[in-house]
Design a protein around this motif. Structure first.
Motif, PDB file in Angstrom:
ATOM      1  N   ALA A  35       4.810   8.750   2.273  1.00  0.00           N
ATOM      2  CA  ALA A  35       4.212   7.003   1.625  1.00  0.00           C
ATOM      3  C   ALA A  35       6.074   6.830   2.027  1.00  0.00           C
ATOM      4  CB  ALA A  35       3.980   6.370   0.633  1.00  0.00           C
ATOM      5  N   MET A  36       7.358   7.325   1.638  1.00  0.00           N
ATOM      6  CA  MET A  36       8.725   6.834   1.913  1.00  0.00           C
ATOM      7  C   MET A  36       9.226   6.945   3.027  1.00  0.00           C
ATOM      8  SD  MET A  36       9.758   6.707  -1.098  1.00  0.00           S
ATOM      9  CE  MET A  36      11.462   6.148  -0.385  1.00  0.00           C
ATOM     10  N   ALA A  37       8.416   7.713   3.880  1.00  0.00           N
ATOM     11  CA  ALA A  37       8.652   7.306   5.893  1.00  0.00           C
ATOM     12  C   ALA A  37       7.979   5.674   5.839  1.00  0.00           C
ATOM     13  CB  ALA A  37       8.267   8.788   6.616  1.00  0.00           C
ATOM     14  N   GLY A  38       6.930   5.362   5.590  1.00  0.00           N
ATOM     15  CA  GLY A  38       6.449   4.485   5.785  1.00  0.00           C
ATOM     16  C   GLY A  38       7.098   3.304   5.531  1.00  0.00           C
ATOM     17  N   LEU A  39       7.882   3.676   4.154  1.00  0.00           N
ATOM     18  CA  LEU A  39       8.450   2.529   3.549  1.00  0.00           C
ATOM     19  C   LEU A  39       9.863   2.164   4.494  1.00  0.00           C
ATOM     20  CD1 LEU A  39       8.174   3.354  -0.109  1.00  0.00           C
ATOM     21  CD2 LEU A  39       6.712   1.470   0.919  1.00  0.00           C
TER      22      LEU A  39
ATOM     23  N   ALA B  87       0.679  -1.080  -0.067  1.00  0.00           N
ATOM     24  CA  ALA B  87      -0.230  -0.160   0.169  1.00  0.00           C
ATOM     25  C   ALA B  87       0.784   1.518   0.597  1.00  0.00           C
ATOM     26  CB  ALA B  87      -0.704  -0.137   1.290  1.00  0.00           C
ATOM     27  N   PHE B  88       2.084   1.132   0.624  1.00  0.00           N
ATOM     28  CA  PHE B  88       2.398   2.122   0.406  1.00  0.00           C
ATOM     29  C   PHE B  88       3.238   2.668  -0.183  1.00  0.00           C
ATOM     30  CE2 PHE B  88       3.374   2.357   5.626  1.00  0.00           C
ATOM     31  CZ  PHE B  88       2.667   3.648   6.248  1.00  0.00           C
ATOM     32  N   ALA B  89       3.933   1.593  -0.775  1.00  0.00           N
ATOM     33  CA  ALA B  89       5.008   1.287  -2.304  1.00  0.00           C
ATOM     34  C   ALA B  89       3.925   2.166  -3.503  1.00  0.00           C
ATOM     35  CB  ALA B  89       5.593   0.245  -2.833  1.00  0.00           C
TER      36      ALA B  89
ATOM     37  N   VAL C 135      15.841   7.151   9.758  1.00  0.00           N
ATOM     38  CA  VAL C 135      15.895   8.706   8.331  1.00  0.00           C
ATOM     39  C   VAL C 135      14.141   8.392   8.476  1.00  0.00           C
ATOM     40  CG1 VAL C 135      15.908   7.898   5.757  1.00  0.00           C
ATOM     41  CG2 VAL C 135      17.363   6.865   7.025  1.00  0.00           C
ATOM     42  N   ALA C 136      13.534   7.211   9.022  1.00  0.00           N
ATOM     43  CA  ALA C 136      11.727   7.764   8.751  1.00  0.00           C
ATOM     44  C   ALA C 136      11.029   8.723   9.353  1.00  0.00           C
ATOM     45  CB  ALA C 136      11.064   6.681   8.889  1.00  0.00           C
ATOM     46  N   ILE C 137      11.917   9.159  10.899  1.00  0.00           N
ATOM     47  CA  ILE C 137      11.561  10.450  11.445  1.00  0.00           C
ATOM     48  C   ILE C 137      11.905  11.591  11.300  1.00  0.00           C
ATOM     49  CG2 ILE C 137      11.888  10.545  13.716  1.00  0.00           C
ATOM     50  CD1 ILE C 137      11.709   8.367  15.098  1.00  0.00           C
TER      51      ILE C 137
ATOM     52  N   VAL D 285      11.508  16.103   9.232  1.00  0.00           N
ATOM     53  CA  VAL D 285      12.748  17.597   8.374  1.00  0.00           C
ATOM     54  C   VAL D 285      11.793  18.159   7.382  1.00  0.00           C
ATOM     55  CG1 VAL D 285      14.662  18.062   7.328  1.00  0.00           C
ATOM     56  CG2 VAL D 285      14.645  17.300   9.563  1.00  0.00           C
ATOM     57  N   TYR D 286      11.904  16.971   6.255  1.00  0.00           N
ATOM     58  CA  TYR D 286      11.052  17.792   5.190  1.00  0.00           C
ATOM     59  C   TYR D 286       9.739  17.696   4.611  1.00  0.00           C
ATOM     60  CZ  TYR D 286      15.423  15.680   2.877  1.00  0.00           C
ATOM     61  OH  TYR D 286      16.521  15.372   2.926  1.00  0.00           O
TER      62      TYR D 286
END
Length: 180
Positions: free
Chosen positions: A39-43, A8-10, A52-54, A59-60
């Motif tokens: 979605a990239m944070a979920g991946l 789903a995230f992808a 990296v997700a946090i 930040v972004y």
């Protein structure tokens, strides 16, 4: 359940990114960029990259994207008028460059998946031998929280000051000068 969430995230990331590339409306493109970043944070969470997700979200999504939205809303009133006057068309026809790039990435992904299934990479084998492999039951969130609130507080505060300065600069530039 994990497989369903991963796909789903992808699909959300790839679909939103493809729509983002093909939109001519900047406001809608910014909101799709918001979806792509989440979605990239979920991946990243599925890749066991908690930090990296946090950072992606803080930040972004929390800083850069909101700054872009404010700069867009404050700086260009003609684009906001065009957004209101849009004819309701959501997508434009895809450009040939986007199709070539998409097919190139798809080919690269298929080749990578085929190579991955044929043999396990050496860095994974070395991590298994040294017992340094990260497993899903490892908890890195506590360590990330300690790092954010101790060692990385000053860099994040400096970045927030720079983002605030950029927002103030965008609002100053968007202000119309009064003729005297």
């Amino acid at each position: 359940m994990e497989i369903i969430l991963f796909y789903a995230f992808a699909v959300l990331a790839i679909g939103s990114a493809l729509l983002l590339v093909n939109l001519k409306n900047i406001a809608r493109a910014l909101f799709l960029f918001f979806i792509v970043l989440f979605a990239m944070a979920g991946l990243y969470l599925f890749a066991l990259a908690d930090f990296v997700a946090i950072t992606q979200i803080m930040v972004y999504v929390g800083g850069v994207l909101i700054l872009m939205l404010f700069a867009f809303m404050l700086s260009n009133k003609e684009l906001l008028k065009d957004l209101q006057d849009s004819s309701g068309s959501f997508l434009s026809m895809p450009k040939w460059q986007a199709i070539v790039l998409t097919l190139g990435f798809l080919t690269l992904m298929i080749l990578g998946i085929n190579e991955w299934q044929q043999s396990i990479p050496t860095w994974i084998l070395q991590a298994r031998q040294n017992n340094t492999e990260i497993i899903p039951t490892d908890n890195n969130i506590q360590q990330i929280g300690l790092r954010f609130m101790t060692f990385y507080v000053l860099p994040f505060e400096i970045i927030s000051v720079f983002l605030m300065m950029a927002l103030i600069g965008a609002s100053h530039l968007s202000r119309k000068e009064r003729n005297r």
